[in-house]
Design a protein around this motif. Structure first.
Motif, short mmCIF file in Angstrom:
data_model
loop_
_atom_site.label_atom_id
_atom_site.label_comp_id
_atom_site.label_asym_id
_atom_site.label_seq_id
_atom_site.Cartn_x
_atom_site.Cartn_y
_atom_site.Cartn_z
N SER A 176 33.29 26.24 37.89
CA SER A 176 32.15 27.59 38.14
C SER A 176 32.28 28.77 37.29
N VAL A 177 31.71 29.45 37.07
CA VAL A 177 31.26 31.02 36.38
C VAL A 177 30.07 32.06 36.97
N ARG A 178 30.72 32.97 37.14
CA ARG A 178 29.72 34.05 37.76
C ARG A 178 30.27 35.39 37.05
N LEU A 179 29.64 35.86 35.56
CA LEU A 179 29.67 36.93 35.25
C LEU A 179 28.52 37.70 34.94
N GLU A 180 29.77 39.44 35.45
CA GLU A 180 28.47 40.84 35.19
C GLU A 180 28.70 41.53 34.25
N GLU A 181 28.13 42.04 32.73
CA GLU A 181 28.60 42.81 31.95
C GLU A 181 27.12 43.93 32.11
N THR A 182 27.62 44.63 32.71
CA THR A 182 26.63 45.90 33.42
C THR A 182 26.44 46.78 31.85
N THR A 183 27.71 46.20 31.42
CA THR A 183 28.04 47.71 30.10
C THR A 183 28.28 47.26 29.02
N PRO A 184 27.75 46.74 27.90
CA PRO A 184 28.18 46.32 26.73
C PRO A 184 30.15 45.79 26.70
N GLY A 185 30.27 45.05 26.63
CA GLY A 185 31.90 45.03 26.63
C GLY A 185 33.16 45.25 27.83
N LEU A 186 32.42 45.55 28.98
CA LEU A 186 33.27 45.42 29.78
C LEU A 186 32.87 44.39 30.91
N GLN A 187 33.19 43.56 30.98
CA GLN A 187 32.90 42.28 31.84
C GLN A 187 33.99 42.20 32.98
N THR A 188 33.08 41.51 34.31
CA THR A 188 33.49 40.57 35.58
C THR A 188 32.96 39.91 35.58
N LEU A 189 34.23 39.22 35.64
CA LEU A 189 34.11 37.52 35.46
C LEU A 189 35.28 36.74 36.88
N GLU A 190 34.52 35.94 37.47
CA GLU A 190 35.01 35.65 38.29
C GLU A 190 34.85 33.56 37.67
N MET A 191 36.07 33.46 38.79
CA MET A 191 36.21 31.63 38.11
C MET A 191 36.93 30.96 39.31
N ASP A 192 36.27 29.47 39.62
CA ASP A 192 36.85 28.42 40.05
C ASP A 192 37.38 27.37 39.63
N THR A 193 38.38 27.47 39.52
CA THR A 193 39.56 27.04 38.39
C THR A 193 39.67 26.08 39.08
N ARG A 194 39.38 24.71 38.11
CA ARG A 194 40.19 22.81 38.79
C ARG A 194 41.47 22.70 38.40
N VAL A 236 38.94 41.64 35.30
CA VAL A 236 37.81 42.64 34.48
C VAL A 236 38.51 42.12 33.31
N ARG A 237 37.53 41.83 32.04
CA ARG A 237 37.64 41.52 30.63
C ARG A 237 37.23 42.55 29.66
N VAL A 238 38.30 43.19 28.81
CA VAL A 238 37.20 44.61 27.85
C VAL A 238 37.20 43.93 26.37
N CYS A 239 36.68 43.52 25.90
CA CYS A 239 36.14 42.70 24.67
C CYS A 239 35.66 44.07 23.39
N PHE A 240 36.33 43.50 22.72
CA PHE A 240 36.21 43.96 21.06
C PHE A 240 35.80 43.32 20.41
N PRO A 241 34.89 42.72 19.38
CA PRO A 241 34.25 42.35 18.73
C PRO A 241 34.91 42.28 18.05
N HIS A 242 35.18 40.41 17.74
CA HIS A 242 35.93 40.02 16.83
C HIS A 242 36.94 39.57 16.76
N GLU A 243 37.99 40.67 17.38
CA GLU A 243 39.11 40.64 17.14
C GLU A 243 40.38 40.58 18.60
N ARG A 244 40.02 40.88 19.93
CA ARG A 244 40.04 40.58 21.16
C ARG A 244 39.55 40.55 21.80
#
Length: 315
Positions: free
Chosen positions: A194-212, A224-232
């Motif tokens: 399961s996944v819960r993702l929030e992105e109130t600011t574009p490119g700045l994500q909070t990602l909670e994940m249940d991994t098997r 917390v993820r910082v997203c640079f489009p098409h790069e990293r």
């Protein structure tokens, strides 16, 4: 007209049992910050002119991801770093301060962390929020700096970094979209329950994940993820599996040979206190390192494989 109030000034300090010059270097090189300071997700140098430096920082304040740009002046001769936010994130109107490292002998120093700040509209509620964030983050940063600096010569084997790369015969945009759209991972990746993702600011994500895991159980992580489009995409986990005390990483996309080379990188610190409870009473650090790398690389290679199939299927 309401008169503008002066900045609030606060100071925190800690004594570190490490050489002052070594501590100054840890602070001066922002590439160290995600590893040293718990609130920092990512930090990078934007430009440099002698001792003057411009950096961008992404960090968590009071549980909320924030980002800002700062200018710093590095004083290697006096073991001081001055900083001033160039673009502050509301409710902060202005923020600056200094790191001051004072030698207390050959292998000890006092680190003083000074802040001065103002709130948007000098709002009392905003000032209280900023004060709480500065106090919490300063205490956390100084405690982490002390621990990291004191362990730097005796922590051989606790830190490991590794990466996995796959060549994709597809477009960099499609690969990036697959990695960026983590809210769909429970549908796309078998190891994600399961996944819960929030992105109130574009490119700045909070990602909670249940991994098997391989035995069928699940564990929860939060990043917390910082997203640079098409790069990293750069990330730092704040809720970790028991065997890790630190986990940072990134997904790097590089156009190559008409396709895209995609790399998943991890930097991990082993939580030695959990080795026995997780792996058994006879397990050692080497086994813990192998276990962690196998688990993380296994999940990364699975994600890379599905990203490859997705991008190549869209050509």
């Amino acid at each position: 007209m309401t008169q503008q109030q002066g900045p609030v000034e606060v100071e925190h300090e800690v004594t570190v049992n490490a050489p002052a010059a070594a501590v100054h270097e840890l602070i001066a090189d922002v590439a160290n910050w995600p590893r040293i300071f718990p609130p920092t997700v990512h930090a990078e140098e934007v430009e440099r002119d002698g001792a003057e430096q411009r950096i961008r920082i992404w960090a968590v304040a009071n549980g909320e991801p924030k980002h800002w740009t700062s200018r710093r002046t590095l004083h290697a001769d006096t073991l001081r770093v001055d900083f001033r936010q160039e673009v502050s994130a509301p409710p902060v109107a202005a923020m600056g301060g200094s790191w001051i490292i004072e030698p207390l002998g050959e292998n000890a120093c006092r680190v003083r962390l000074l802040h001065d700040y103002r709130a948007v509209d000098d709002d009392p509620g905003h000032l209280a929020w900023i004060g709480e964030a500065v106090d919490r983050n300063s205490r956390s940063e100084l405690a982490a700096l002390k621990a990291n600096a004191e362990l730097v010569t005796g922590s051989a084997g606790l830190l490991l970094s590794f990466e996995d790369t796959v060549q994709v015969d597809g477009s960099v945009k499609d690969v990036y979209d697959f990695l960026n759209e983590a809210r769909l991972w429970s549908e796309r990746l078998p190891h994600v329950a399961s996944v819960r993702l929030e992105e109130t600011t574009p490119g700045l994500q909070t990602l909670e994940m249940d991994t098997r895991t391989k035995d069928g159980s699940t564990h929860t992580t939060s990043s917390v993820r910082v997203c640079f489009p098409h790069e990293r995409i750069v990330y730092k986990q704040h809720v970790l599996p028991a065997l890790m005390s630190l986990h940072t990483g990134y997904w790097q996309l590089t156009e190559h040979n008409g396709g895209v080379a995609v790399t998943s990188q991890h930097t991990v610190a082993v939580n030695t206190a959990a080795i026995a409870s997780v792996l058994g009473p006879d397990a050692d650090l080497a086994q813990a390192r192998t276990f962690i790398q196998n688990a993380l690389s296994g999940n990364s290679r699975a994600t890379l494989g599905h990203a490859q199939a997705y991008a190549e299927g869209r050509r």
